[in-house]
Design a protein around this motif. Sequence first.
Motif, PDB file in Angstrom:
ATOM      1  N   MET A   1       0.835  -1.156   0.039  1.00 15.74           N
ATOM      2  CA  MET A   1      -0.142  -0.055  -0.036  1.00 15.74           C
ATOM      3  C   MET A   1       0.853   1.341  -0.088  1.00 15.74           C
ATOM      4  N   THR A   2       0.816   2.119  -0.964  1.00 16.99           N
ATOM      5  CA  THR A   2       1.600   3.032  -1.299  1.00 16.99           C
ATOM      6  C   THR A   2       1.201   4.498  -0.567  1.00 16.99           C
ATOM      7  N   ALA A   3       2.122   5.311  -0.108  1.00 16.73           N
ATOM      8  CA  ALA A   3       1.633   6.716   0.131  1.00 16.73           C
ATOM      9  C   ALA A   3       0.474   7.409  -0.780  1.00 16.73           C
ATOM     10  N   LEU A   4       0.579   7.060  -1.924  1.00 11.16           N
ATOM     11  CA  LEU A   4      -0.401   7.818  -2.965  1.00 11.16           C
ATOM     12  C   LEU A   4      -1.765   7.292  -2.703  1.00 11.16           C
ATOM     13  N   VAL A   5      -1.928   5.832  -2.427  1.00 10.04           N
ATOM     14  CA  VAL A   5      -3.083   5.490  -2.400  1.00 10.04           C
ATOM     15  C   VAL A   5      -3.681   5.752  -0.966  1.00 10.04           C
ATOM     16  N   ILE A   6      -2.937   5.947   0.200  1.00  9.80           N
ATOM     17  CA  ILE A   6      -3.362   6.434   1.398  1.00  9.80           C
ATOM     18  C   ILE A   6      -3.903   7.948   1.234  1.00  9.80           C
ATOM     19  N   LEU A   7      -3.082   8.877   0.354  1.00 10.41           N
ATOM     20  CA  LEU A   7      -3.355  10.061   0.200  1.00 10.41           C
ATOM     21  C   LEU A   7      -4.672  10.098  -0.513  1.00 10.41           C
ATOM     22  N   ARG A   8      -4.828   9.248  -1.265  1.00  9.64           N
ATOM     23  CA  ARG A   8      -6.146   9.458  -2.330  1.00  9.64           C
ATOM     24  C   ARG A   8      -7.526   9.104  -1.583  1.00  9.64           C
ATOM     25  N   ARG A   9      -7.250   7.979  -0.634  1.00  8.88           N
ATOM     26  CA  ARG A   9      -8.329   7.728   0.214  1.00  8.88           C
ATOM     27  C   ARG A   9      -8.660   8.778   0.968  1.00  8.88           C
ATOM     28  N   LEU A  10      -7.639   9.496   1.734  1.00  5.14           N
ATOM     29  CA  LEU A  10      -8.001  10.620   2.577  1.00  5.14           C
ATOM     30  C   LEU A  10      -8.455  11.630   1.944  1.00  5.14           C
ATOM     31  N   VAL A  11      -8.331  12.059   0.807  1.00  6.54           N
ATOM     32  CA  VAL A  11      -9.028  13.034   0.089  1.00  6.54           C
ATOM     33  C   VAL A  11     -10.604  12.468  -0.339  1.00  6.54           C
ATOM     34  N   VAL A  12     -10.636  11.274  -0.548  1.00  5.48           N
ATOM     35  CA  VAL A  12     -11.955  10.932  -0.756  1.00  5.48           C
ATOM     36  C   VAL A  12     -12.810  10.991   0.451  1.00  5.48           C
ATOM     37  N   HIS A  13     -12.260  10.357   1.724  1.00  4.64           N
ATOM     38  CA  HIS A  13     -12.936  10.582   2.842  1.00  4.64           C
ATOM     39  C   HIS A  13     -13.429  12.171   3.181  1.00  4.64           C
ATOM     40  N   GLU A  14     -12.291  13.092   2.818  1.00  8.48           N
ATOM     41  CA  GLU A  14     -12.731  14.438   3.063  1.00  8.48           C
ATOM     42  C   GLU A  14     -13.896  14.880   2.305  1.00  8.48           C
ATOM     43  N   VAL A  15     -13.818  14.482   0.906  1.00  2.68           N
ATOM     44  CA  VAL A  15     -14.993  14.961   0.181  1.00  2.68           C
ATOM     45  C   VAL A  15     -16.202  14.394   0.538  1.00  2.68           C
ATOM     46  N   ARG A  16     -16.304  13.071   0.936  1.00  2.00           N
ATOM     47  CA  ARG A  16     -17.664  12.685   1.484  1.00  2.00           C
ATOM     48  C   ARG A  16     -17.876  13.175   2.686  1.00  2.00           C
ATOM     49  N   ALA A  17     -16.953  13.620   3.495  1.00  2.00           N
ATOM     50  CA  ALA A  17     -17.622  14.556   4.712  1.00  2.00           C
ATOM     51  C   ALA A  17     -18.270  15.724   4.507  1.00  2.00           C
ATOM     52  N   VAL A  18     -17.715  16.451   3.474  1.00  2.00           N
ATOM     53  CA  VAL A  18     -18.424  17.658   3.021  1.00  2.00           C
ATOM     54  C   VAL A  18     -19.472  17.443   2.556  1.00  2.00           C
ATOM     55  N   HIS A  19     -19.862  16.300   1.630  1.00  2.00           N
ATOM     56  CA  HIS A  19     -21.190  15.880   0.859  1.00  2.00           C
ATOM     57  C   HIS A  19     -21.993  15.445   1.929  1.00  2.00           C
ATOM     58  N   SER A  20     -21.644  14.928   3.219  1.00  2.00           N
ATOM     59  CA  SER A  20     -22.263  14.458   4.025  1.00  2.00           C
ATOM     60  C   SER A  20     -22.971  15.765   4.954  1.00  2.00           C
ATOM     61  N   LEU A  21     -22.271  16.782   5.000  1.00  2.00           N
ATOM     62  CA  LEU A  21     -22.663  18.170   5.533  1.00  2.00           C
ATOM     63  C   LEU A  21     -23.981  18.789   4.969  1.00  2.00           C
ATOM     64  N   ALA A  22     -23.985  18.361   3.802  1.00  2.00           N
ATOM     65  CA  ALA A  22     -25.024  18.782   2.868  1.00  2.00           C
ATOM     66  C   ALA A  22     -26.205  17.806   3.046  1.00  2.00           C
ATOM     67  N   LEU A  23     -26.135  16.518   3.124  1.00  2.00           N
ATOM     68  CA  LEU A  23     -27.134  15.804   3.525  1.00  2.00           C
ATOM     69  C   LEU A  23     -27.973  15.976   4.712  1.00  2.00           C
ATOM     70  N   TRP A  24     -26.835  16.264   5.832  1.00  2.00           N
ATOM     71  CA  TRP A  24     -27.301  16.518   7.171  1.00  2.00           C
ATOM     72  C   TRP A  24     -28.319  17.869   7.072  1.00  2.00           C
ATOM     73  N   VAL A  25     -27.797  18.739   6.599  1.00  2.00           N
ATOM     74  CA  VAL A  25     -28.378  19.960   6.423  1.00  2.00           C
ATOM     75  C   VAL A  25     -30.070  19.932   5.838  1.00  2.00           C
ATOM     76  N   VAL A  26     -30.070  18.808   4.948  1.00  2.00           N
ATOM     77  CA  VAL A  26     -31.249  18.732   4.219  1.00  2.00           C
ATOM     78  C   VAL A  26     -32.339  17.432   4.913  1.00  2.00           C
ATOM     79  N   ARG A  27     -31.701  16.974   5.911  1.00  2.00           N
ATOM     80  CA  ARG A  27     -32.063  15.592   6.572  1.00  2.00           C
ATOM     81  C   ARG A  27     -32.401  14.510   5.677  1.00  2.00           C
ATOM     82  N   ARG A  28     -31.282  14.345   4.670  1.00  2.00           N
ATOM     83  CA  ARG A  28     -31.393  12.999   4.020  1.00  2.00           C
ATOM     84  C   ARG A  28     -30.305  12.084   4.533  1.00  2.00           C
ATOM     85  N   ARG A  29     -30.673  11.069   4.060  1.00  2.00           N
ATOM     86  CA  ARG A  29     -29.510   9.846   4.534  1.00  2.00           C
ATOM     87  C   ARG A  29     -29.135   9.033   3.306  1.00  2.00           C
ATOM     88  N   HIS A  30     -28.109   8.532   3.509  1.00  2.00           N
ATOM     89  CA  HIS A  30     -27.153   8.042   2.080  1.00  2.00           C
ATOM     90  C   HIS A  30     -27.426   6.431   2.031  1.00  2.00           C
TER      91      HIS A  30
END
Length: 203
Positions: A1-30
Amino acid sequence: MTALVILRRLVVHEVRAVHSLALWVVRRRHGVRAGAHPAPYTGPQTAMMYGFIFVSLIETVALAMVIPWPLVHSITLVIDVYGLVLMIGMHACCVTRPHVVGTDGSLRIRYGALFDLRIRPEDIIHARVDRRFPAGKLVQPRDDGSLEIIVAGQTTVAVELRAPVGYVRPLGRRGSAHTIRFHADDPTALVAELRARTLPPVH
C-alpha cells in the motif's frame, strides 16, 4: 500500500465528509432506499464529538485573537476552520450513513465514510444482540477471524457468516472475516429486522 493510495483515500474521505454536511442540513440519508431499515450507531459518541467540536471552536477563536502577525493569523485561521469543518463533517458522515438492513435481507455495515461492508442475505447464518466492550481501533481484526467495528469502545451486534467476507479498512488494507461485531444504537430492532428478512416465513 503506497503513500499515494493512502493520500487518495484520505481525500475521498474528506470529500464525502463535506457531502455529508449537505445531506445533514437537508435531513437526508445516504444509501437508505424505500422499505429498508436504517440503524443509527452514533449514540455513544455524540456527546464526545460535540465536546471536541466545542473545544476546537474555542481554540480557533482564541488563536484568532492572540496571534498578532497578519499572515500567520490568516494561515492559522484557514487551517483551524478547515479542521473544524472536517470534524463536523465526520460526525455528519456517521449520522447520514447508518447501517442498513435492505428489503432483501442484505446488511450494510458502515462507519461514516471510513468503512462500508455489504453482506448478502445468503451469507448470513446467525445474528444476535451481543454487547461487548473491546479494546482496539475503530476497525479491529481479531486473531480468531472476526472483525469488530468499535464505536466509543463498544459493540452490540454479532453477525455470523457462512464463509469469510472481504472488507477494506479505512486506509486501504484488506482482510476477511467470518464474524462481524459492530455497534447499533438499537441492536434488538436491527437483529429483529435482519432475522425477519433473511429467514423464510413460518406457515
